[in-house]
Scaffold this motif. Structure first.
Motif, short mmCIF file in Angstrom:
data_model
loop_
_atom_site.label_atom_id
_atom_site.label_comp_id
_atom_site.label_asym_id
_atom_site.label_seq_id
_atom_site.Cartn_x
_atom_site.Cartn_y
_atom_site.Cartn_z
N GLY A 1 3.93 15.96 -2.70
CA GLY A 1 3.70 16.65 -3.96
C GLY A 1 4.56 16.19 -5.11
O GLY A 1 4.49 16.75 -6.21
N LEU A 2 5.40 15.16 -4.91
CA LEU A 2 6.32 14.70 -5.96
C LEU A 2 5.68 13.57 -6.74
O LEU A 2 5.98 12.39 -6.58
N ILE B 1 12.72 13.75 -10.41
CA ILE B 1 13.04 12.37 -10.05
C ILE B 1 14.06 12.36 -8.91
O ILE B 1 13.98 11.53 -8.00
N GLU B 2 15.02 13.28 -8.93
CA GLU B 2 16.03 13.35 -7.87
C GLU B 2 15.38 13.59 -6.51
O GLU B 2 15.74 12.95 -5.51
N ASP B 3 14.42 14.51 -6.46
CA ASP B 3 13.74 14.79 -5.19
C ASP B 3 12.92 13.58 -4.74
O ASP B 3 12.82 13.31 -3.54
N TRP C 1 5.92 8.37 0.46
CA TRP C 1 6.33 9.60 1.11
C TRP C 1 6.58 10.70 0.08
O TRP C 1 6.25 11.87 0.31
N ALA C 2 7.14 10.35 -1.07
CA ALA C 2 7.37 11.35 -2.11
C ALA C 2 6.05 11.89 -2.64
O ALA C 2 5.89 13.10 -2.83
N VAL D 1 0.84 -1.20 0.00
CA VAL D 1 0.00 0.00 0.00
C VAL D 1 0.88 1.24 0.00
O VAL D 1 0.63 2.20 -0.73
N VAL D 2 1.95 1.22 0.79
CA VAL D 2 2.87 2.36 0.89
C VAL D 2 4.26 1.92 0.47
O VAL D 2 4.75 0.87 0.90
N GLY D 3 4.91 2.73 -0.35
CA GLY D 3 6.26 2.43 -0.78
C GLY D 3 6.64 3.32 -1.96
O GLY D 3 5.81 4.08 -2.47
N PRO D 4 7.87 3.22 -2.43
CA PRO D 4 8.27 4.00 -3.61
C PRO D 4 7.46 3.58 -4.84
O PRO D 4 7.18 2.40 -5.01
#
Length: 468
Positions: free
Chosen positions: A424-425, A431-433, A419-420, A385-388
């Motif tokens: 707002g990412l 991509i770096e952020d 989290w990204a 559910v949560v992850g990159p």
């Protein structure tokens, strides 16, 4: 092959321990109350004994998690496991005695309790020894292997190689060496695996060979190369361990490890490498995704009907993404574009006012409804559910060369939200952020951090101005 199944085998230990503890209860009960060896009539019914045996078993599992008894054990010796078994069982037994005293359960046979403790420790040790021996035999036959590359063909590297060769039951195999000062071993070390090239050839070797871990065994004067080596390994998604330690060039939260009696430093501590954390996250993923599928089923029905009525083609769009351990999987979404060739979908970004979108698809993407089928990916174990967020292989190959530490994100399962994304990412953003936020999440994971991200995802809204 059984390769890459170590994590699954470790999880089985939890359930096997629980079963073994309950079976030893039955054996102890029979010896004490039913056999001719110790004829004695219980003053309490069987259901009372089985209730307390269940409490004891569950307590032992919980304490086992607390003392890291269920951490990956490929590198652990039998004596270590025996000491952990005794530690866990004694603590659980003391907990059981405390509960019996508090609840004034005074009629349970003390002899039975002592017999149960002894039989339980004995049976757990025998069972663990048997499992370890079976796994060791399997690994000696070449299954469930993990492959190692050693950097440095000097005395430290050779000593590590010898330790691996003397412990084949660990299931590790050395592919070879890289060294800047030798291209082949001296005659007395001809039995060692070959030197495959120089340190600068690391990129090529990692591409050509299947390698799970890189062991840095370079002399102190070569410390300037450590940053280069770690960077290359993390770009390739390969774990790195160092003999000995160099703190100044290590990323956040390294930790000490021990491998065949040799001290190592694991370059990056990932909380989700621990079984207790993996199990907690997986149970939550399954429960949450089931509830989400049920709760959003009306929306998914509307999306299904809307896609069918507004454009020809399949309702579900399936696309290959890179996930845990750099393995690819099919990620599901509601189709939001007109049908076109798969190569275009796999190699082109979606842009603002993209002509490939359908009108209904634009609505689906803006409201994130197109992401709902990914809860089925979660159930299948492809995602969490949560992850990159997972990316397409075409872009992963580009990013791993251009963006430092990009491949580290594949140490854990990708997620529907992350989290990204909650910062707002998402969509057409840096991509770096995103990687900076993904690495922070990986290194600082907690269950409550996941809950925080889910709450932020909901409260900040699912509408996304960057979702084209």
């Amino acid at each position: 092959m059984i390769r890459q199944n170590q994590r699954f085998l470790t999880q089985i230990y939890v359930f096997a321990d629980l079963l073994c503890t309950l079976l030893t209860f039955l054996a102890a009960y029979w010896l004490k109350f039913k056999s001719e060896i110790m004829p004695y009539q219980p003053t309490l019914p069987f259901r009372t004994y089985i209730m307390w045996a269940t409490v004891y078993s569950l307590t032992a599992i919980l304490i086992g998690f607390y003392v890291r008894f269920y951490a990956p054990r490929r590198r652990k010796s039998l004596s270590y496991e025996a000491m952990k078994i005794i530690q866990v069982q004694l603590l659980s037994f003391l907990g059981l005695l405390s509960m019996l005293y508090i609840l004034k359960e005074v009629h349970i046979s003390r002899e039975f309790l002592a017999l149960y403790l002894f039989v339980n420790i004995l049976c757990l040790c025998i069972y663990r020894f048997t499992v370890k021996e079976v796994l060791s035999r399997i690994r000696r036959r070449g299954y469930n292997k993990r492959y190692i590359l050693i950097l440095g063909a000097g005395s430290v590297g050779r000593s590590f190689h010898d330790s691996i060769e003397q412990n084949p039951g660990l299931g590790y195999s050395v592919i070879g060496y890289l060294d800047d000062y030798m291209d082949k071993h001296e005659d007395e070390h001809r039995a060692h695996k070959p030197i495959l090239g120089k340190i600068d050839d690391l990129d090529v070797v990692l591409t050509r060979h299947t390698i799970d871990e890189v062991i840095i065994a370079l002399p102190l004067k070569a410390y300037k190369k450590y940053a280069f080596i770690i960077d290359k390994c993390e770009r390739a998604g390969v774990k790195t361990l160092i003999i000995p330690d160099f703190f100044d060039i290590l990323p956040a939260r390294p930790f000490f490890d021990n491998f065949a009696g040799i001290p190592l430093i694991n370059v990056r501590d990932v909380p989700l490498d621990e079984l207790s954390n993996q199990l907690l996250k997986r149970i939550f993923d399954i429960a949450f995704s089931l509830l989400a599928i049920i709760a959003t089923s009306p929306l998914m029905i509307v999306a299904y009907v809307g896609i069918k009525l507004t454009s020809p083609g399949p309702v579900i769009f399936k696309q290959e993404r890179v996930g845990l351990d750099r393995r690819t999987f099919p990620m599901y979404k509601f189709r939001s574009m007109h049908v076109f060739d798969q190569k275009t979908a796999d190699t082109q970004w979606t842009v603002e006012n993209d002509p490939r979108r359908t009108r209904f698809g634009t609505f689906l993407r803006k409201t994130s409804i197109d992401e709902l089928p990914q809860f089925f990916n979660v159930l299948a174990g492809h995602m969490s559910v949560v992850g990159p967020r997972p990316e397409r292989p075409f872009f992963v190959e580009q990013f791993k060369e251009d963006i430092p530490k990009y491949m580290v994100k594949h140490h854990i399962r990708p997620g529907i939200t992350g989290w990204a994304q909650t910062n707002g990412l998402r969509g057409d953003t840096s991509i770096e952020d995103r990687i900076v936020h993904d690495l922070f999440y990986i290194e600082n994971w907690t269950f409550f951090f996941d809950l925080r991200i889910i709450v932020r995802t909901v409260t900040k809204g699912l509408l996304n101005k960057n979702a084209y």
